[in-house]
Design a protein around this motif. Structure first.
Motif, short mmCIF file in Angstrom:
data_model
loop_
_atom_site.label_atom_id
_atom_site.label_comp_id
_atom_site.label_asym_id
_atom_site.label_seq_id
_atom_site.Cartn_x
_atom_site.Cartn_y
_atom_site.Cartn_z
N ASN A 89 41.72 28.34 43.91
CA ASN A 89 40.95 28.31 45.16
C ASN A 89 39.65 29.08 44.95
O ASN A 89 39.52 29.88 44.03
N GLU A 90 38.70 28.83 45.82
CA GLU A 90 37.36 29.40 45.64
C GLU A 90 37.33 30.90 45.91
O GLU A 90 36.53 31.61 45.32
N ALA A 91 38.19 31.38 46.79
CA ALA A 91 38.21 32.81 47.08
C ALA A 91 38.60 33.61 45.83
O ALA A 91 37.98 34.63 45.50
N SER A 92 39.64 33.14 45.12
CA SER A 92 40.07 33.82 43.89
C SER A 92 38.99 33.74 42.82
O SER A 92 38.75 34.70 42.09
N LEU A 93 38.34 32.59 42.73
CA LEU A 93 37.29 32.41 41.73
C LEU A 93 36.10 33.33 42.02
O LEU A 93 35.53 33.93 41.11
N GLN A 94 35.74 33.45 43.28
CA GLN A 94 34.63 34.32 43.65
C GLN A 94 34.95 35.78 43.37
O GLN A 94 34.13 36.53 42.85
N ALA A 95 36.18 36.20 43.71
CA ALA A 95 36.58 37.58 43.46
C ALA A 95 36.56 37.89 41.97
O ALA A 95 36.13 38.98 41.55
N ALA A 96 37.02 36.94 41.13
CA ALA A 96 37.03 37.15 39.68
C ALA A 96 35.61 37.21 39.13
O ALA A 96 35.29 38.04 38.27
N THR A 97 34.75 36.34 39.63
CA THR A 97 33.37 36.29 39.16
C THR A 97 32.62 37.57 39.51
O THR A 97 31.65 37.94 38.84
N ALA A 98 33.06 38.26 40.55
CA ALA A 98 32.43 39.53 40.91
C ALA A 98 32.73 40.62 39.90
O ALA A 98 32.08 41.66 39.89
N GLN A 99 33.70 40.38 39.01
CA GLN A 99 34.08 41.38 38.02
C GLN A 99 33.57 41.08 36.62
O GLN A 99 33.27 41.99 35.85
N THR A 134 30.63 28.38 31.81
CA THR A 134 30.91 29.75 32.23
C THR A 134 30.21 30.08 33.53
O THR A 134 28.98 29.92 33.63
N ILE A 135 30.96 30.50 34.53
CA ILE A 135 30.35 30.97 35.77
C ILE A 135 29.91 32.41 35.55
O ILE A 135 30.72 33.27 35.19
N VAL A 136 28.63 32.69 35.76
CA VAL A 136 28.10 34.04 35.54
C VAL A 136 27.67 34.71 36.84
O VAL A 136 27.23 35.86 36.84
N GLY A 137 27.79 34.01 37.95
CA GLY A 137 27.40 34.61 39.22
C GLY A 137 27.48 33.61 40.35
O GLY A 137 27.94 32.47 40.18
N TYR A 138 27.05 34.03 41.53
CA TYR A 138 27.01 33.14 42.69
C TYR A 138 25.93 33.61 43.63
O TYR A 138 25.41 34.73 43.52
N GLY A 139 25.54 32.76 44.55
CA GLY A 139 24.49 33.12 45.50
C GLY A 139 24.46 32.17 46.67
O GLY A 139 25.34 31.31 46.84
#
Length: 283
Positions: A89-99, A134-139
């Motif tokens: 899910n996107e919430a887990s992916l966003q939380a991981a990408t924050a690290q 590779t996801i390196v961030g979000y905005g």
């Protein structure tokens, strides 16, 4: 490394190690669990990453991925990094990408994606995973949420080699299946001093910090003395493609179209050279 298991084990105790294997056989392709002991050849045709090793009932093995923590004493019976596979899910992916940066699979077959040049990619797409990025961030921009994704097709593609992909498209699959197969390896005690993180996932922009050196050989040599360095080169010419040995001194252009890794440097008979790892196999 030297071509032996002792060197490979010592290197794996320090960090994940990229290796080539022979993955042609159906027995390997149908592997499901346990220690793989079946015979396979040594025609290197597939790249994988060793993230640890262990021993079970006297049988030693390498570990491609695991959810267990590890022990950095290479004499111990078990060493493994921790490879984290998130919930889909996107919430887990966003939380991981924050690290840290996160490896994901996407559907990149369509020409619309392949011809992407800029902006947030919002086109309709499937979720048949066939390409790794590779996801390196979000905005977020003008109310449009997006992932910042690093591709491997060179800086001439997309936004200097990156694509901003729609975020919030689907909780189950994500844009182009980006939520479906996400993971990241972690290594205890090893952090990049050049990486900064913003752990507030509500912020409008999060990115990792990737160090780009000054464009000169002195800076490149200094960086290579600390770690392997990813570089782009012009590999179009047949002279380069047919290279077999020695120091490559032939003329080539500077149209960057291929990614390689500088792993060292040296000098022989007054001729300085870079030691460069390519991805075209050991042949």
């Amino acid at each position: 490394m030297e071509q032996n298991e002792a060197s490979l084990q010592a290197a794996t105790a320090q960090q994940p190690v990229s290796v080539g294997i022979d993955a042609d056989g159906f027995i390997f392709q149908l592997y499901s669990s346990g220690v793989f002991t079946c015979f396979c050849g040594n025609h290197l045709n597939h790249g994988v990453t060793i993230v640890g090793y262990g021993e079970e009932d006297g049988q030693k093995f390498g570990i491609e991925s695991s959810d267990t923590s590890f022990n950095t004493n290479i004499e111990d019976s078990l060493y493994t990094t921790k490879s984290k596979h998130m919930e889909q899910n996107e919430a887990s992916l966003q939380a991981a990408t924050a690290q840290q940066p996160v490896s994901v699979g996407i559907d990149a077959d369509g020409f619309i994606f392949q011809l992407y040049s800029s902006g947030v990619f919002t086109c309709f797409y499937g979720n048949h995973l066939n390409h790794g990025v590779t996801i390196v961030g979000y905005g977020e921009e003008d109310g449009q949420k997006y992932w910042i994704v690093k591709n491997s097709w060179g800086t001439g593609w997309g936004e200097q080699g990156y694509v901003r992909m729609e975020r919030g498209y689907s909780e189950e699959t994500g844009k182009c299946g980006i939520d479906m197969l996400a993971s990241y390896p972690t290594k205890f005690g090893i952090e990049s001093s050049d990486t900064s993180f913003n752990t507030n996932i509500e912020d409008s922009l999060y990115t990792t910090k990737s160090k780009h050196m000054e464009q000169n050989e002195a800076s490149l040599q200094a960086a290579t003395a600390q770690q392997p360095v990813s570089v782009g080169i012009d590999a179009d010419g047949f002279i380069f493609q047919l290279y077999s040995s020695g120091v490559f001194t032939c003329f080539c252009g500077n149209h960057l179209n291929h990614g390689v890794t500088i792993v060292g440097y040296g000098e022989e008979d007054g001729q300085k050279y870079w030691i460069v790892k390519n991805s075209w196999g050991t042949g």
